[in-house]
Design a protein around this motif. Structure first.
Motif, PDB file in Angstrom:
ATOM      1  N   THR A 251      58.775  42.610 -37.799  1.00  0.00           N
ATOM      2  CA  THR A 251      59.637  43.727 -37.391  1.00  0.00           C
ATOM      3  C   THR A 251      60.591  44.148 -38.511  1.00  0.00           C
ATOM      4  O   THR A 251      60.559  45.304 -38.952  1.00  0.00           O
TER       5      THR A 251
ATOM      6  N   LEU B 142      65.415  50.174 -34.510  1.00  0.00           N
ATOM      7  CA  LEU B 142      64.529  49.268 -33.770  1.00  0.00           C
ATOM      8  C   LEU B 142      64.507  47.889 -34.420  1.00  0.00           C
ATOM      9  O   LEU B 142      64.478  46.862 -33.734  1.00  0.00           O
TER      10      LEU B 142
ATOM     11  N   LEU C 164      69.201  48.679 -27.388  1.00  0.00           N
ATOM     12  CA  LEU C 164      68.237  47.600 -27.175  1.00  0.00           C
ATOM     13  C   LEU C 164      68.924  46.350 -26.643  1.00  0.00           C
ATOM     14  O   LEU C 164      68.397  45.667 -25.753  1.00  0.00           O
TER      15      LEU C 164
ATOM     16  N   TYR D  65      58.705  44.231 -24.290  1.00  0.00           N
ATOM     17  CA  TYR D  65      58.300  45.504 -24.882  1.00  0.00           C
ATOM     18  C   TYR D  65      57.764  46.449 -23.810  1.00  0.00           C
ATOM     19  O   TYR D  65      57.971  47.667 -23.882  1.00  0.00           O
TER      20      TYR D  65
END
Length: 324
Positions: free
Chosen positions: A13, A101, A224, A295
């Motif tokens: 990521t 993200l 998030l 997710y």
């Protein structure tokens, strides 16, 4: 294969964000495609693990969480570098979302883990740097002193009651957490806010594009974080005098979410003993199971009627849990 090896996948990521931001062009879509497109599919494809054995101790696990911690400010610096050299014909929103993200899925998870380490230690300070990267320095105070004391109670601003949407949760939880942090540690919180304000002023003086990019990725990372808070105790209410148990936290055993998020979905185990490192967390049969991996839940939570229906099915399957 060493038991820490699967957790290396999570480093994809932040690394994908760093590389794509440096390369530029449409490659900057890579983290978006991975986290929002491929990873939800892999949540189902890779399947779930029902193994109750905890993982072995080892330096590998510790190196992985510190690697996440180091890569977070690198992602932010790469974003600012990309703004400096230009994004060509690519909308600025693309690198902002990609960086956000990464700093959210990687940085906030690492900051959470490192924030439970010994205060003022190197690991603890690294976690603080990660939180500064997303403008959320007060998180450690509120999380460690309020959430871990009152989780799944009405007084806890991060625990969402049954039927509340993620949007309603965001509006309520962010200011309440900041207020709680100031009430618990007014001096520390004031210093944190001053540092964040100084950073923002410096970026604004440097140039509004840098300011906008930094704030944009921070807002995505904060979303998030609060999305995760939203699903972890949703509707699982306990009384003021009720002792907490594994039934007061939702759990997901999907391998992909567990490997890439350092066992964050095994949330009940974390609460029952917050000092336990992520590799020692284990599933609990008493914990209600989320309808999908983290997710997948990201997309489901964006549609409140769908989220409520799927969560209700999980409750019915569990025979009724918590306060739902």
């Amino acid at each position: 294969m060493a038991k820490w090896a699967p957790h290396l996948i999570g480093l994809l990521t932040p690394l994908s964000a760093v590389v794509s931001l440096l390369v530029g062009g449409w490659w900057m879509l890579t983290p978006i495609v991975l986290l929002l497109g491929l990873y939800p599919f892999l949540d189902s494809f890779v399947g779930s693990s029902t193994i109750h054995d905890v993982e072995e101790e080892g330096k590998g696990h510790d190196l992985i969480v510190h690697a996440h911690g180091f890569l977070v400010p690198v992602v932010v610096l790469c974003l600012l570098y990309r703004v400096m050299i230009g994004v060509d014909s690519i909308p600025l929103l693309v690198p902002i979302i990609s960086a956000g993200l990464a700093t959210g899925a990687s940085g906030v998870v690492a900051a959470h883990e490192l924030g439970h380490r010994r205060p003022r230690s190197f690991s603890w300070w690294l976690g603080r740097l990660d939180l500064l990267s997303v403008m959320y320095l007060h998180f450690t105070v509120e999380h460690n002193h309020t959430h871990h004391k009152h989780w799944a109670r009405k007084v806890d601003p991060t625990s969402s009651p049954w039927g509340r949407s993620v949007y309603g949760h965001l509006i309520r939880t962010v200011p309440r957490q900041l207020r709680n942090a100031y009430r618990i540690r007014p001096k520390d919180t004031t210093i944190s806010l001053s540092i964040e304000a100084t950073l923002l002023i410096g970026l604004a003086i440097w140039g509004l594009p840098y300011f906008a990019a930094f704030v944009g990725q921070a807002l995505i990372a904060i979303y998030l974080l609060e999305f995760v808070n939203f699903i972890q105790h949703h509707g699982l209410e306990r009384g003021e005098d009720e002792r907490p148990n594994a039934g007061h936290a939702w759990e997901s055993r999907t391998r992909w979410s567990r490997y890439t998020l350092m066992n964050l979905p095994l949330h009940a185990a974390h609460h029952l003993r917050s000092s336990t490192p992520y590799q020692r967390l284990r599933p609990y049969d008493e914990s209600p199971q989320l309808p999908g991996g983290y997710y997948q839940m990201f997309w489901i939570a964006l549609i409140p009627p769908l989220f409520n229906r799927m969560m209700q099915k999980s409750v019915d399957h569990s025979g009724g849990v918590g306060g739902a």
